[in-house]
Design a protein around this motif. Structure first.
Motif, PDB file in Angstrom:
ATOM      1  N   GLU A 113     -51.432 -30.640 -28.142  1.00 21.41           N
ATOM      2  CA  GLU A 113     -50.159 -30.334 -27.502  1.00 21.41           C
ATOM      3  C   GLU A 113     -49.623 -31.479 -26.648  1.00 21.41           C
ATOM      4  OE1 GLU A 113     -50.323 -26.588 -25.528  1.00 21.41           O
ATOM      5  OE2 GLU A 113     -50.975 -25.497 -27.335  1.00 21.41           O
ATOM      6  N   SER A 114     -50.245 -32.635 -26.783  1.00 18.17           N
ATOM      7  CA  SER A 114     -49.700 -33.820 -26.100  1.00 18.17           C
ATOM      8  C   SER A 114     -48.419 -34.248 -26.813  1.00 18.17           C
ATOM      9  CB  SER A 114     -50.720 -34.955 -26.139  1.00 18.17           C
ATOM     10  OG  SER A 114     -50.902 -35.417 -27.467  1.00 18.17           O
ATOM     11  N   LYS A 115     -47.646 -35.099 -26.173  1.00 19.48           N
ATOM     12  CA  LYS A 115     -46.378 -35.569 -26.747  1.00 19.48           C
ATOM     13  C   LYS A 115     -46.623 -36.259 -28.097  1.00 19.48           C
ATOM     14  CE  LYS A 115     -42.292 -38.364 -25.679  1.00 19.48           C
ATOM     15  NZ  LYS A 115     -41.636 -39.266 -24.674  1.00 19.48           N
ATOM     16  N   THR A 116     -47.634 -37.109 -28.119  1.00 16.40           N
ATOM     17  CA  THR A 116     -47.961 -37.833 -29.362  1.00 16.40           C
ATOM     18  C   THR A 116     -48.469 -36.878 -30.436  1.00 16.40           C
ATOM     19  OG1 THR A 116     -48.553 -39.783 -28.064  1.00 16.40           O
ATOM     20  CG2 THR A 116     -49.319 -39.720 -30.342  1.00 16.40           C
TER      21      THR A 116
ATOM     22  N   TYR B  78     -55.092 -32.870 -26.806  1.00 18.94           N
ATOM     23  CA  TYR B  78     -54.631 -33.755 -27.872  1.00 18.94           C
ATOM     24  C   TYR B  78     -53.518 -33.097 -28.699  1.00 18.94           C
ATOM     25  CZ  TYR B  78     -59.101 -35.945 -26.744  1.00 18.94           C
ATOM     26  OH  TYR B  78     -60.167 -36.528 -26.091  1.00 18.94           O
TER      27      TYR B  78
ATOM     28  N   ASP C 237     -45.256 -32.379 -35.912  1.00 16.41           N
ATOM     29  CA  ASP C 237     -43.881 -31.994 -36.263  1.00 16.41           C
ATOM     30  C   ASP C 237     -43.406 -32.727 -37.511  1.00 16.41           C
ATOM     31  OD1 ASP C 237     -43.751 -30.261 -34.166  1.00 16.41           O
ATOM     32  OD2 ASP C 237     -42.556 -31.562 -32.843  1.00 16.41           O
TER      33      ASP C 237
ATOM     34  N   LYS D 174     -47.889 -33.648 -30.758  1.00 14.28           N
ATOM     35  CA  LYS D 174     -46.789 -32.813 -31.256  1.00 14.28           C
ATOM     36  C   LYS D 174     -45.897 -33.585 -32.222  1.00 14.28           C
ATOM     37  CE  LYS D 174     -46.249 -29.452 -27.500  1.00 14.28           C
ATOM     38  NZ  LYS D 174     -45.343 -28.960 -26.433  1.00 14.28           N
ATOM     39  N   LYS D 175     -45.645 -34.862 -31.899  1.00 19.44           N
ATOM     40  CA  LYS D 175     -44.793 -35.683 -32.758  1.00 19.44           C
ATOM     41  C   LYS D 175     -45.417 -35.856 -34.144  1.00 19.44           C
ATOM     42  CE  LYS D 175     -42.508 -40.181 -33.053  1.00 19.44           C
ATOM     43  NZ  LYS D 175     -42.353 -41.526 -32.448  1.00 19.44           N
TER      44      LYS D 175
END
Length: 416
Positions: A326-329, A324, A335, A331-332
């Motif tokens: 480090e998934s794209k979502t 979860y 960030d 991380k977004k």
């Protein structure tokens, strides 16, 4: 004037003269008596203040001493005389604040009696309030949690709901603790304005501060109320890992974001200064008209994560599982959150230049996962801050600093 009238005149003149002397003497006697009483009363009050001050100084010295101590030890620490320290310790023995520990060994002649601080000589209740829940705890004087309870808030009238549940919790406290409870400290997300006599249990409704007096009468215990950032800073200043620092800043990130600065000018509670600021409402993104609370509150982060990952129930699973986090979502979400966090922390560093900037509140539970990323954002290669990366840290209280600080408040205010 004939002789007869003259004699009468002289008689009354002498009569009034002696009467005036007698009255003057009586007035002076009464005045001297009044001054004597006033002096004695003032002297007794002065003696009482000196006695209380000495007890506060000694208590402060032994409170932060983990090891056993003797009267000679305390005379060196406090610069007080042997008889003064002995008198104070005898008072503390009666109140069970200290216990005789052992007789020290070694040396020639009579051995010194050793004492040890008793952290369980009294207890205190702490309460923290937010929009979703109310937490209750009982602690001893060094912050050890002995009992706790958490309830979710409802749509019921808040004051009725709160008083009823506070009473329920008090009834549930173990009698051996309850008998020695000295007060209740309440941490609130809103402000407590003593000048204008109002407080905010949330950031929406204001209440007259007189409700605290009524609540004290109903629960039969004294109550202390403060903003959650000030309560957090109290916990950090008294039993936190940075308690030796003379100044630092705390940003408390719960459902509301609050900030408080702390300065210590001496060793007594009146030498502690802390003041909260309402950073939750500060604009951090003018283009999108976003406030600090809209960007970095714990509620914002939690809601975004749980919405993006509906199969998880809490943030523990998100942060501990790379699937979860480090998934794209994932991380977004992080960030964006940490970018705003970096902006806000930079502003606090520039504004207060603290020796330490401590991040407390519910977010601090996940400090191990977030700290390095935060430091990399705040301390860029050519940063111009007076101090370095060691300035920022997460609280060790893991989301409980405000409620522990609330519970400590009666103890600190009564004894330090």
């Amino acid at each position: 004037m004939n002789l007869k009238n003259f004699k009468i005149y002289i008689f009354f003149l002498i009569f009034y003269f002696f009467n005036a002397i007698i009255i003057r003497h009586s007035i002076l006697k009464m005045y001297k008596k009044f001054l004597s009483k006033l002096y004695k009363r003032g002297f007794k009050m002065y003696q009482k203040e000196i006695k209380q001050s000495n007890e506060n100084i000694v208590f402060h010295s032994i409170y932060f001493t983990e090891n056993s101590f003797s009267i000679p030890d305390l005379t060196k620490i406090t610069n007080m005389t042997f008889p003064t320290i002995k008198r104070v310790l005898n008072e503390f023995l009666k109140k069970d604040i200290i216990k005789e520990w052992t007789l020290s060994t070694g040396g020639v002649g009579r051995r010194a009696v050793k004492y040890k601080y008793n952290p369980d000589f009294c207890y205190s209740i702490g309460v923290s309030i937010d929009e979703e829940k109310i937490r209750f705890i009982v602690i001893n004087t060094i912050g050890k949690i002995l009992q706790s309870k958490e309830i979710e808030t409802t749509d019921e009238n808040f004051l009725i709901f709160f008083e009823r549940n506070l009473k329920y919790f008090i009834e549930e406290i173990d009698p051996k603790y309850l008998a020695k409870v000295i007060g209740v400290g309440i941490s609130i997300p809103g402000i407590y304005n003593k000048e204008n006599h109002f407080l905010e249990f949330n950031n929406i409704d204001r209440y007259e501060s007189s409700i605290i007096k009524k609540l004290e009468e109903n629960i039969k215990l004294p109550i202390w109320v403060e903003n959650e950032a000030n309560m957090s800073i109290l916990a950090e200043a008294i039993i936190g890992k940075h308690k030796d620092l003379a100044d630092f800043t705390v940003i408390s990130i719960n459902n509301k974001v609050t900030c408080s600065t702390f300065y210590k000018f001496g060793n007594k509670s009146e030498d502690y200064f802390f003041k909260a600021s309402r950073v939750h409402h500060m604009i951090v993104d003018y283009e999108n008209k976003k406030k600090v609370g809209d960007c970095i509150s714990f509620k914002i982060l939690k809601d975004k994560i749980l919405e993006a990952f509906p199969n998880i129930k809490n943030l523990d699973k998100f942060f501990s599982n790379k699937k979860y986090k480090e998934s794209k979502t994932g991380k977004k979400i992080l960030d964006e959150y940490l970018t705003y966090m970096g902006i806000i922390l930079k502003n606090l560093l520039f504004t207060y230049n603290p020796k330490k900037l401590i991040i407390s509140g519910e977010l601090s539970q996940y400090g191990n996962y977030l700290l390095d990323d935060i430091l990399n954002i705040v301390y860029e290669k050519n940063h111009i801050f007076y101090r370095g990366r060691e300035t920022i840290s997460f609280s060790n209280f893991k989301g409980s600093s405000s409620i522990i600080g609330a519970a400590l408040f009666p103890i600190v205010d009564n004894l330090m």
